[in-house]
Write a protein that holds these residues in place. Sequence first.
Motif, PDB file in Angstrom:
ATOM      1  N   ASP A  67       0.838  -1.194   0.000  1.00 39.47           N
ATOM      2  CA  ASP A  67       0.000   0.000   0.000  1.00 39.47           C
ATOM      3  C   ASP A  67       0.883   1.257   0.000  1.00 39.47           C
ATOM      4  O   ASP A  67       1.686   1.450   0.918  1.00 39.47           O
ATOM      5  CB  ASP A  67      -0.896  -0.021   1.241  1.00 39.47           C
ATOM      6  CG  ASP A  67      -1.810   1.168   1.330  1.00 39.47           C
ATOM      7  OD1 ASP A  67      -1.308   2.303   1.461  1.00 39.47           O
ATOM      8  OD2 ASP A  67      -3.037   0.971   1.298  1.00 39.47           O
ATOM      9  N   LYS A  95       0.785   3.372   3.220  1.00 43.59           N
ATOM     10  CA  LYS A  95       1.508   2.736   4.323  1.00 43.59           C
ATOM     11  C   LYS A  95       3.008   2.846   4.113  1.00 43.59           C
ATOM     12  O   LYS A  95       3.760   3.077   5.066  1.00 43.59           O
ATOM     13  CB  LYS A  95       1.090   1.261   4.462  1.00 43.59           C
ATOM     14  CG  LYS A  95      -0.303   1.085   5.014  1.00 43.59           C
ATOM     15  CD  LYS A  95      -0.664  -0.379   5.164  1.00 43.59           C
ATOM     16  CE  LYS A  95      -2.097  -0.512   5.649  1.00 43.59           C
ATOM     17  NZ  LYS A  95      -2.536  -1.904   5.693  1.00 43.59           N
ATOM     18  N   GLN A 121       4.121   6.244   5.112  1.00 43.11           N
ATOM     19  CA  GLN A 121       4.173   6.368   6.571  1.00 43.11           C
ATOM     20  C   GLN A 121       5.392   5.647   7.150  1.00 43.11           C
ATOM     21  O   GLN A 121       6.058   6.149   8.046  1.00 43.11           O
ATOM     22  CB  GLN A 121       2.886   5.843   7.214  1.00 43.11           C
ATOM     23  CG  GLN A 121       2.827   6.067   8.710  1.00 43.11           C
ATOM     24  CD  GLN A 121       2.907   7.542   9.079  1.00 43.11           C
ATOM     25  OE1 GLN A 121       2.103   8.337   8.600  1.00 43.11           O
ATOM     26  NE2 GLN A 121       3.870   7.914   9.912  1.00 43.11           N
TER      27      GLN A 121
END
Length: 140
Positions: free
Chosen positions: A115, A118, A121
């Motif tokens: 993803d 993600k 992050q």
Amino acid sequence: MASIFTRIIDGEIPARFVWKDDVAVAFLDVAPITPGHTLVVSREEVDHWIDLPPHVAAHLMRVARVIGRAQDKAFGRRRIALVIAGMAVPHTHLHVYPIDSEDQMRFELADRNADPQKMDQVAADLRAALRAMGHSEADV
């Protein structure tokens, strides 16, 4: 022809960098085995790690150690794996990634559909851990 890693280093292909210095860069693997899977790559395009100049090999290991410590702080896994395989890309690179067991040290576990949010992050968390450890090389 330049390797894909040289093209990434030169900015031709985007990557989630977490480290840049004069000798090496580090960026997230696009197909992570575990979240935080980072490649430490020599700027110098050398196919086989045993052919690296000794100072470059030592520097890559130092950077991998720093990245590993930051991964430990950011992701809190049981161990940090270090693998030098070099079969897929003919440009020396070290795989550094958090693991909880040796079963996670298999490339077939790579998430080829990670993803993007993600991954962004994870990169931000890793850069923050590196900065907290005093490493300005993470200001990328």
